[in-house]
Design an enzyme around this catalytic site. Structure first.
Site, PDB file in Angstrom:
ATOM      1  N   SER A  40      32.476  22.292  34.560  1.00 24.80           N
ATOM      2  CA  SER A  40      33.493  23.328  34.544  1.00 24.80           C
ATOM      3  C   SER A  40      33.432  24.200  35.794  1.00 24.80           C
ATOM      4  O   SER A  40      32.357  24.453  36.340  1.00 24.80           O
ATOM      5  CB  SER A  40      33.315  24.208  33.301  1.00 24.80           C
ATOM      6  OG  SER A  40      34.183  25.314  33.322  1.00 24.80           O
ATOM      7  N   TYR A  80      39.869  24.981  37.868  1.00 24.93           N
ATOM      8  CA  TYR A  80      40.833  25.997  37.488  1.00 24.93           C
ATOM      9  C   TYR A  80      41.318  26.646  38.779  1.00 24.93           C
ATOM     10  O   TYR A  80      40.521  26.900  39.685  1.00 24.93           O
ATOM     11  CB  TYR A  80      40.198  27.077  36.612  1.00 24.93           C
ATOM     12  CG  TYR A  80      39.939  26.697  35.183  1.00 24.93           C
ATOM     13  CD1 TYR A  80      40.967  26.286  34.349  1.00 24.93           C
ATOM     14  CD2 TYR A  80      38.655  26.802  34.649  1.00 24.93           C
ATOM     15  CE1 TYR A  80      40.721  25.972  33.019  1.00 24.93           C
ATOM     16  CE2 TYR A  80      38.403  26.485  33.322  1.00 24.93           C
ATOM     17  CZ  TYR A  80      39.440  26.069  32.509  1.00 24.93           C
ATOM     18  OH  TYR A  80      39.206  25.758  31.204  1.00 24.93           O
ATOM     19  N   THR A 132      42.657  21.262  35.475  1.00 29.08           N
ATOM     20  CA  THR A 132      43.083  21.741  34.161  1.00 29.08           C
ATOM     21  C   THR A 132      44.263  22.681  34.320  1.00 29.08           C
ATOM     22  O   THR A 132      44.183  23.683  35.029  1.00 29.08           O
ATOM     23  CB  THR A 132      41.922  22.437  33.434  1.00 29.08           C
ATOM     24  OG1 THR A 132      40.877  21.492  33.211  1.00 29.08           O
ATOM     25  CG2 THR A 132      42.378  22.982  32.088  1.00 29.08           C
ATOM     26  N   LYS A 141      44.528  17.547  33.551  1.00 28.56           N
ATOM     27  CA  LYS A 141      44.010  17.747  32.189  1.00 28.56           C
ATOM     28  C   LYS A 141      44.817  18.840  31.489  1.00 28.56           C
ATOM     29  O   LYS A 141      44.977  19.932  32.027  1.00 28.56           O
ATOM     30  CB  LYS A 141      42.527  18.133  32.227  1.00 28.56           C
ATOM     31  CG  LYS A 141      41.892  18.300  30.848  1.00 28.56           C
ATOM     32  CD  LYS A 141      40.404  18.631  30.982  1.00 28.56           C
ATOM     33  CE  LYS A 141      39.722  18.710  29.623  1.00 28.56           C
ATOM     34  NZ  LYS A 141      40.178  19.867  28.827  1.00 28.56           N
ATOM     35  N   HIS A 198      43.300  21.653  24.952  1.00 32.16           N
ATOM     36  CA  HIS A 198      42.193  22.560  25.260  1.00 32.16           C
ATOM     37  C   HIS A 198      41.338  22.817  24.011  1.00 32.16           C
ATOM     38  O   HIS A 198      40.829  23.920  23.791  1.00 32.16           O
ATOM     39  CB  HIS A 198      42.698  23.884  25.841  1.00 32.16           C
ATOM     40  CG  HIS A 198      41.798  24.473  26.883  1.00 32.16           C
ATOM     41  ND1 HIS A 198      41.968  24.253  28.228  1.00 32.16           N
ATOM     42  CD2 HIS A 198      40.704  25.260  26.793  1.00 32.16           C
ATOM     43  CE1 HIS A 198      41.030  24.881  28.915  1.00 32.16           C
ATOM     44  NE2 HIS A 198      40.245  25.504  28.066  1.00 32.16           N
TER      45      HIS A 198
END
Length: 378
Positions: free
Chosen positions: A106, A128, A154, A252, A276
């Protein structure tokens, strides 16, 4: 007692972790209806039991984005995983490497990509988009230099979902009262307190530490996301990312066939069908319900992965039967990490492997790459 399934790891994590961290892993948005649907809709699918099929030689291996996976499973990006066990992302990466599957790291991990790459092979990286584009360029450059082979962009978190459990636990607030409650909660979980807070520092968002100087404590985490994640991102920004990322790129957070076709038009290599984990738009369809239409929309042009509601090897086979090439699992490995660190993640992956093997044997499927709708009833 040794865990027998993913649900056992969940219970063990609930015992070991402070409530605020367990609920962050475990919870969803609003009334958690989509979270529940992810699991319920997966459970409602029924597999065809077949007999007298030679299943003495099974192949669980598959290939995605040029990588051979020992089974069609990827550890999905999980924020703050380094708070569940000491340097948790590095521990999980070692377990994933030993199992022959990738870890997707992440953006908001505790460990940096460099630390994880030193512990195991370079992870996939989940991006992100934050407002500071200069920093984003630097982050993508560092990620390339680290050798991360796949980028998961994402796109379903332009703003954070309303997660009632986090609000009640004070994760969204940095008030003295909330911090006191969390401190008392941590001190009542001494094994976790010693492992993570005493021996597991620094507790910061390692990948974005230079851009998160206004994040004074992890209690302010959700507020920082709201201030810094960029809600203005559109499909045009895919070109901006692509200029800075030459390798495989996967979008994603796709639930709608039109969005899947737009992703194909942008020239990415794959999509992840995902809501999510039920943590964003409550009332959205489950991932498994959305999967078939997206597979039909993109055909063979994109590699389609799926996450949401995958709790066993049987679930993996069901997703493959509906067209996914592999499944991302999030809560399963986070619970296992919180319950037992690297050994927990390794144990969970072995359980999932054996469950998949058994499901293949009893459905007469000898190769995961050949899984199709014929494995399902109805």
């Amino acid at each position: 007692m040794k865990p027998a399934c993913v649900a056992d790891y969940r219970l063990a994590a609930k015992r070991r972790l402070p409530k605020v961290l367990f609920d962050y892993i475990d919870g969803g948005s609003y009334g958690e209806n989509t979270l529940a649907a992810n699991v319920a809709d997966m459970a409602a699918l029924t597999l065809r039991q077949r007999v007298l099929r030679d299943v003495s030689d099974l192949s669980l291996a598959t290939e995605v984005f040029g990588q051979t996976l020992s089974m069609p499973v990827v550890l999905s990006p999980v924020g703050l995983a380094g708070m569940y066990a000491r340097r948790g992302e590095a521990q999980a990466a070692r377990a994933a490497q030993a199992a022959g599957v990738p870890l997707a790291l992440s953006t908001v991990s505790v460990c940096t990509t460099a630390e994880v790459a030193r512990a195991a092979v370079p992870p996939w990286f989940q991006l992100y988009m934050i407002k500071d584009r200069g920093f984003m360029s630097e982050l993508l450059a560092l990620t390339r230099e680290t050798g991360c082979p796949v980028l998961l962009f994402t796109v379903d978190l332009p703003v954070p979902g309303a997660r009632y459990r986090d609000a009640r636990n004070g994760l969204n607030a940095a008030s003295p009262e909330a911090r006191l409650r969390q401190a008392i909660d941590g001190l009542t979980h001494l094994d976790w307190f010693w492992d993570v807070l005493v021996k597991g520092g620094p507790q910061s968002l390692g990948n974005i530490a230079p851009a998160s100087t206004d994040l004074g404590a992890l209690q302010e985490y959700m507020g920082w996301i709201g201030r810094n994640f960029d809600p203005s991102v559109t499909w045009k920004d895919i070109d901006w990312v692509r200029e800075r990322w030459p390798g495989p790129m996967v979008i994603k957070g796709i639930l709608d066939p039109e969005d899947a076709r737009d992703a194909r038009s942008c020239g990415v290599e794959g999509v992840v069908v995902s809501n999510h984990g039920g943590r964003q738009l409550d009332g959205a369809p489950s991932s498994i319900a959305a999967l078939p239409a997206i597979v039909e929309a993109v055909g063979e042009d994109l590699t389609v992965l799926m996450d949401g509601g995958v709790r066993s090897g049987l679930d993996v086979l069901k997703a493959l039967a509906l067209g996914a090439k592999a499944c991302l699992i999030g809560r399963a490995w986070a619970w296992a990490l919180g319950a037992g660190g690297e050994a927990g993640v390794a144990g969970m992956l072995e359980i999932m492997r054996q469950e998949l093997r058994l499901a293949m044997s009893l459905t007469g499927c000898t190769d995961v790459r050949a899984a199709g709708r014929s494995l399902l009833t109805g």
